[in-house]
Scaffold this active site. Structure first.
Site, PDB file in Angstrom:
ATOM      1  N   ASP A 199       0.703  -1.184   0.019  1.00 55.83           N
ATOM      2  CA  ASP A 199       0.000   0.045   0.015  1.00 55.83           C
ATOM      3  C   ASP A 199       0.818   1.129  -0.048  1.00 55.83           C
ATOM      4  OD1 ASP A 199       1.037  -0.126   2.770  1.00 55.83           O
ATOM      5  OD2 ASP A 199      -0.927  -0.168   3.536  1.00 55.83           O
ATOM      6  N   GLU A 200       2.176   1.119   0.216  1.00 57.92           N
ATOM      7  CA  GLU A 200       2.999   2.384   0.379  1.00 57.92           C
ATOM      8  C   GLU A 200       3.227   2.880  -0.867  1.00 57.92           C
ATOM      9  OE1 GLU A 200       6.441   1.967   2.727  1.00 57.92           O
ATOM     10  OE2 GLU A 200       5.729   0.783   4.252  1.00 57.92           O
ATOM     11  N   TYR A 253      11.894   2.777  -0.491  1.00 58.05           N
ATOM     12  CA  TYR A 253      11.340   1.316  -0.549  1.00 58.05           C
ATOM     13  C   TYR A 253       9.954   1.614  -1.435  1.00 58.05           C
ATOM     14  CZ  TYR A 253       8.070  -2.250   0.769  1.00 58.05           C
ATOM     15  OH  TYR A 253       7.178  -3.364   0.606  1.00 58.05           O
ATOM     16  N   LYS A 290       9.090  -0.219  -5.027  1.00 57.89           N
ATOM     17  CA  LYS A 290       7.880  -0.945  -5.300  1.00 57.89           C
ATOM     18  C   LYS A 290       6.979  -0.355  -6.230  1.00 57.89           C
ATOM     19  CE  LYS A 290       6.835  -4.199  -3.520  1.00 57.89           C
ATOM     20  NZ  LYS A 290       7.317  -5.839  -3.609  1.00 57.89           N
TER      21      LYS A 290
END
Ligand code: NAD
Ligand code: DAU
Length: 372
Positions: A139-140, A164, A168
């Site tokens: 979800d980030e 990060y 992603k």
């Protein structure tokens, strides 16, 4: 899966979620699993000890960025699907050293996509129709929410904030492009924070449990009011299984527990469970170990997932509440101290010094503990 005789390839199956997924899948006697993992600091064959010697599980050590090796793996095992967990996964480490994240998460996913595309071209008929590539994401990628914002939806624009999250998000974009351009039969899941057994103690829950049992400070970043949407790891594994078996090619499915908690509340719950479960501890009450420390740079304030698409289209539902899942989790760590000792030996201490050594661990008030 329709190609029942063929295995599935799981990348990153020695990490936290990957190993829980492999154990769950093997436990259901579905396809065999070829587990492809580099065994970085986060990968641990000890996670898979209960299936050691099981002929339905083949472990291969290797790097998803190594095209030759991935090609050989696919040619040899002829998988019915690839479930892609392998990644660098810890936000704090991505802040200290982003390069490894770009390599594993972006270049690694690119390499795997290209190898999958070449492999797909060798398949025909039912085998070709049934092949799937499932990319496990986070979800980030959606960034951060204000307190009253609606939860992340599959159409929420990407706005990643940490190295990060950016890596992603890039990998998600690659998967989308490979579906669109090359018709690779891929699907994406974007999940919220997982917790449960076998999680490396760099992440909030196992770190707090491990520190508390050792009577060490419990380092809460900033004011501790950041909100995460916690999901028990087995519920995530069941969601991935559902999407793999029933999801529509090219679609993204958000996965979350509908369970938003402020970090400080989570830490309080862990402390209170430990008070109950370890009544003779000299460290009780465990809440006295809490320290507000300097915040994570760029710290996302709130995540929340809207998982209605997965629920209504594919019939998935989270089975654990936070109360039941957290109790199971704390009990698991209490019953698996040897596992914790093994993973915290060696290089773990270097990471703890690198990430926490510079943070002021004095018992500051939350208001003064913000990032400088
Ligand atoms: P983890 O760090 O526990 O495990 C990652 C695994 O990948 C390790 O076994 C490691 O050895 C392996 N790996 C790393 N680089 C590799 C490479 N180049 N080649 C082969 N293997 C490699 O991570 P996790 O928490 O289990 O997360 C798994 C996946 O789920 C990741 O893609 C992560 O982004 C995603 N995710 C995690 C969460 C969470 O809360 N942990 C939530 C949503 C999504
Ligand atoms: O949202 C999904 C993501 O959840 C996954 O994609 C990531 O792989 C996973 O690591 C996790 O990221 P977070 O940064 O949210 O997880 P972490 O456990 O590192 O931190 C959870 C919250 O707790 C976060 O707000 C930071 C805070 N925290 C963390 C640590 C390690 C502390 O206050 N103190 C700590 O020592």
């Amino acid at each position: 899966m329709t190609q029942l005789k063929n295995p599935i390839v799981v990348t990153g199956g020695a990490g936290f979620i990957g190993s829980n997924f492999v154990l769950h899948w093997i436990g259901q006697k579905k396809n065999k699993v070829v587990n492809f993992d580099l065994l970085t600091y986060a990968g641990n064959l000890g996670n898979l000890a209960s299936i050691e010697g099981n002929p339905d599980h083949v472990f291969v050590r290797g790097d998803i960025s190594d095209r030759k090796m991935v090609d050989t793996l696919l040619a040899e095992h002829r998988p019915a699907a690839i479930v892609h967990f392998a990644a660098e996964s810890h936000v704090d480490r991505s802040i200290v050293g982003p390069e490894a994240f770009l390599r594993a998460n972006i270049y690694g996913t690119f390499t795997l996509l290209e190898a999958a595309r070449a492999y797909l071209a060798t398949l025909e008929g039912d085998a070709k129709d049934a092949f799937r590539f499932l990319h496990v994401s986070t979800d980030e990628v959606y960034g951060t929410l204000e307190p009253n914002d609606p939860a992340f939806h599959e159409d929420t624009p990407f706005a990643p904030n940490s190295p990060y999250a950016a890596s992603k998000a890039a990998s998600d974009h690659l998967v989308r492009a490979w579906v669109h351009t090359y018709k690779l039969p891929a699907l994406i899941t974007n999940c919220s924070n997982n917790y449960g057994p076998l999680q490396f103690p760099e992440k909030l829950l196992p770190l707090m449990i491990n520190n508390a049992l050792a009577g060490k400070p419990l380092p809460v970043y900033g004011d501790g009011m950041q909100v995460r949407d916690w999901l028990f790891v087995l519920d995530h594994c069941r969601a991935i299984e559902t999407v793999l078996e029933k999801g529509r090619i090219g679609e993204t499915y958000n996965v979350g527990g509908g369970n938003q908690q402020a970090n400080i509340d989570v830490v309080h719950m862990i402390c209170d469970l430990l008070d109950e479960l370890v009544p003779d501890s000299p460290h009780r009450p465990y809440r006295q170990l809490i320290r507000f420390v300097q915040d994570r740079p760029g710290h996302d304030r709130r995540y929340a997932i809207d998982a209605r698409k997965l629920e209504t289209e594919l019939g998935w539902r989270a089975q654990e509440t936070f109360a039941t899942g957290l109790r199971k989790t704390v009990e698991w760590y209490l019953n698996n101290k040897a596992w914790m000792e093994e993973v915290t030996s060696g290089a773990y201490q270097n990471w703890m010094n690198a990430n926490y050594g510079h943070r002021n661990e004095a018992p500051l008030s939350p208001a003064t503990a913000g990032a400088k």
